[in-house]
Design an enzyme around this catalytic site. Structure first.
Site, mmCIF file in Angstrom:
data_model
loop_
_atom_site.group_PDB
_atom_site.id
_atom_site.type_symbol
_atom_site.label_atom_id
_atom_site.label_comp_id
_atom_site.label_asym_id
_atom_site.label_seq_id
_atom_site.Cartn_x
_atom_site.Cartn_y
_atom_site.Cartn_z
ATOM 1 N N GLU A 254 1.062 -8.500 -41.903
ATOM 2 C CA GLU A 254 -0.102 -8.782 -42.615
ATOM 3 C C GLU A 254 0.322 -7.278 -43.963
ATOM 4 O O GLU A 254 0.175 -5.513 -43.327
ATOM 5 C CB GLU A 254 -1.005 -7.807 -42.349
ATOM 6 C CG GLU A 254 -2.311 -9.440 -41.438
ATOM 7 C CD GLU A 254 -3.412 -8.775 -40.598
ATOM 8 O OE1 GLU A 254 -4.405 -7.642 -41.870
ATOM 9 O OE2 GLU A 254 -4.202 -9.164 -39.858
ATOM 10 N N GLU B 280 -3.988 -6.661 -33.437
ATOM 11 C CA GLU B 280 -4.523 -5.528 -32.877
ATOM 12 C C GLU B 280 -5.799 -5.390 -31.608
ATOM 13 O O GLU B 280 -6.437 -4.901 -31.601
ATOM 14 C CB GLU B 280 -5.599 -5.808 -34.169
ATOM 15 C CG GLU B 280 -4.934 -5.618 -35.290
ATOM 16 C CD GLU B 280 -5.129 -4.972 -36.809
ATOM 17 O OE1 GLU B 280 -6.396 -5.015 -36.587
ATOM 18 O OE2 GLU B 280 -4.566 -4.928 -37.551
#
Ligand SMILES: *[C@@H]1O[C@H](CO)[C@@H](O)[C@H](O)[C@H]1NC(C)=O
Ligand SMILES: *[C@@H]1O[C@H](CO)[C@@H](O)[C@H](O)[C@H]1NC(C)=O
Length: 381
Positions: free
Chosen positions: A300, A203
């Site tokens: 995820e 991220e």
């Protein structure tokens, strides 16, 4: 699934996009802090878990028991957990566990700044348990021995398991260099047979901590470095980011598209979360990857059991059960590749942030399965 259903999913996703991004950012920051937890470790424990300059990782980190440290495989040394329980290197199968996950995310206990009080013994206990759920583990950083101890545990337990380590990337070049060097040392020591790929950052683009050019340059460097070390196997190199952050440059820079996809932060009711995840992932990640002949993996996906609701998404153990029954079985049947988020609850996140942040585990942090959870009967491919 019908076409009109599909556009409804996308519409609802677009509506919640802003919120989704904000909250996913929060998680990113928490992970950032957790991985930065390694920063002090190398300096604090100079004589215990030392990473030195000659590419030789000393993996000893046992309590001060007076024993000489060294190659732990050589002389049947005993390992201990953080609370000084001796660790047995045999795996007693737990009848409640089944290999139903394609892969799983794992954050070792106590591997947090500035304490870094994690032990190899705890990692061994964790891997004994995880080996009954999946063959694949994704990790968030190189500090605190997070990754090399996981490989060491796999080796000690003689398991046929693989990991995806992450070089943590933030805006600090020193952090990057140290994590990068630790990864290279680990690869030199353990080889790449048990490494499915290397992630550079998680991220990072979403947090805008380095430019895409700089991040993609690092991907290229790491790819070149690892794949010129003489291993027969080609190691894919990629970053992972929000599933919505995939554009042409991203597709070009990554060997595989890794995407974090969280229906909870999309505010989706649990009954629809599985389907929502596939729709979102297909549209944002699989499609652009496929167009250039590349693979896509969900890095995820999960459901929390406690903490604040997010729109129609409610955290609870019964809802985790619904999510496992639907998402895991659908994904296995449809042959999606995914890393479930996550193995254990993380109470330290709860203490620092919110109940929600610490409550994504299938297990509590004491390795007990959350009460009432039954792993579904749908073995992973
Ligand atoms: C290690 O983690 C456990 C479980 O979260 C916690 O109870 C314990 O206090 C931690 N130990 C240290 C030394 O940080
Ligand atoms: C970067 O991290 C190092 C430790 O890894 C620290 O000493 C340094 O102050 C940090 N730099 C910045 C700009 O935060």
């Amino acid at each position: 699934m019908g076409h009109s259903e599909k556009s409804d999913w996308l519409k609802s996703q677009q509506k919640s996009q802003k919120k989704y991004r904000f909250i996913v950012a929060t998680i990113g920051i928490i992970v950032l802090l957790s991985v930065l937890g390694g920063v002090g470790y190398v300096y604090m424990n100079k004589n215990k878990g030392k990473i030195n300059g000659d590419n030789n990782i000393d993996i000893s980190n046992k309590p001060n028991d007076g024993k000489k440290s060294g190659d732990p495989t050589a002389n049947g040394e005993t390992y201990f957990t953080w609370d000084k329980k001796p660790v047995d290197l045999t795996i007693t199968p737990n009848p409640s566990l089944k290999k139903v996950f394609y892969g799983i995310n794992y954050g070792p206990v106590n591997a947090t700044f500035p304490w870094c009080t994690n032990t190899l013994g705890d990692v061994i206990e964790d891997v004994k348990l995880i080996s009954q759920l999946t063959n694949r583990i994704r990790l968030y950083g190189m500090d605190c021995h997070m990754s090399d101890w996981t490989l060491e545990a796999i080796k000690l337990l003689k398991l046929d398991m693989t990991i995806v380590p992450t070089i943590w990337v933030d805006n600090n070049d020193t952090t990057y260099q140290r994590q990068h060097d630790t990864l290279i040392d680990m690869v030199k020591k353990y080889g790449v047979d048990n490494i499915d790929g290397v992630s550079v950052g998680n991220e990072v683009l979403f947090r805008k901590e380095v430019t895409p050019e700089k991040l993609f340059g690092r991907l290229a460097d790491v790819r070149q470095e690892i794949n010129s070390m003489g291993f027969k196997k080609k190691v894919p190199v990629f970053t992972s980011d929000l599933g919505s952050n995939v554009d042409a440059a991203y597709v070009a820079a990554n060997d595989i598209m890794w995407a974090n996809v969280h229906p909870y932060f999309g505010g989706v009711p649990v009954e629809q979360a599985s389907q929502w995840t596939f729709e979102f992932f297909d549209e944002n990640d699989v499609k652009p990857a496929k167009a250039v002949g590349k693979d896509a993996i969900i890095s995820e996906v999960g459901w929390p059991t406690a903490g604040a609701s997010e729109g129609a998404a409610v955290a609870s153990i019964p809802n985790l059960q619904i999510f496992l029954n639907t998402f895991i079985c659908d994904a296995n049947k449809l042959k999606y590749k995914y890393y479930y988020f996550e193995t254990f609850d993380t109470p330290w996140k709860e203490r620092t942030w919110t109940k929600l942040e610490g409550s994504w585990g299938i297990f509590y942090d004491d390795r007990s399965l959350k009460p009432g959870i039954t792993l579904p009967d749908c073995l992973a491919g």
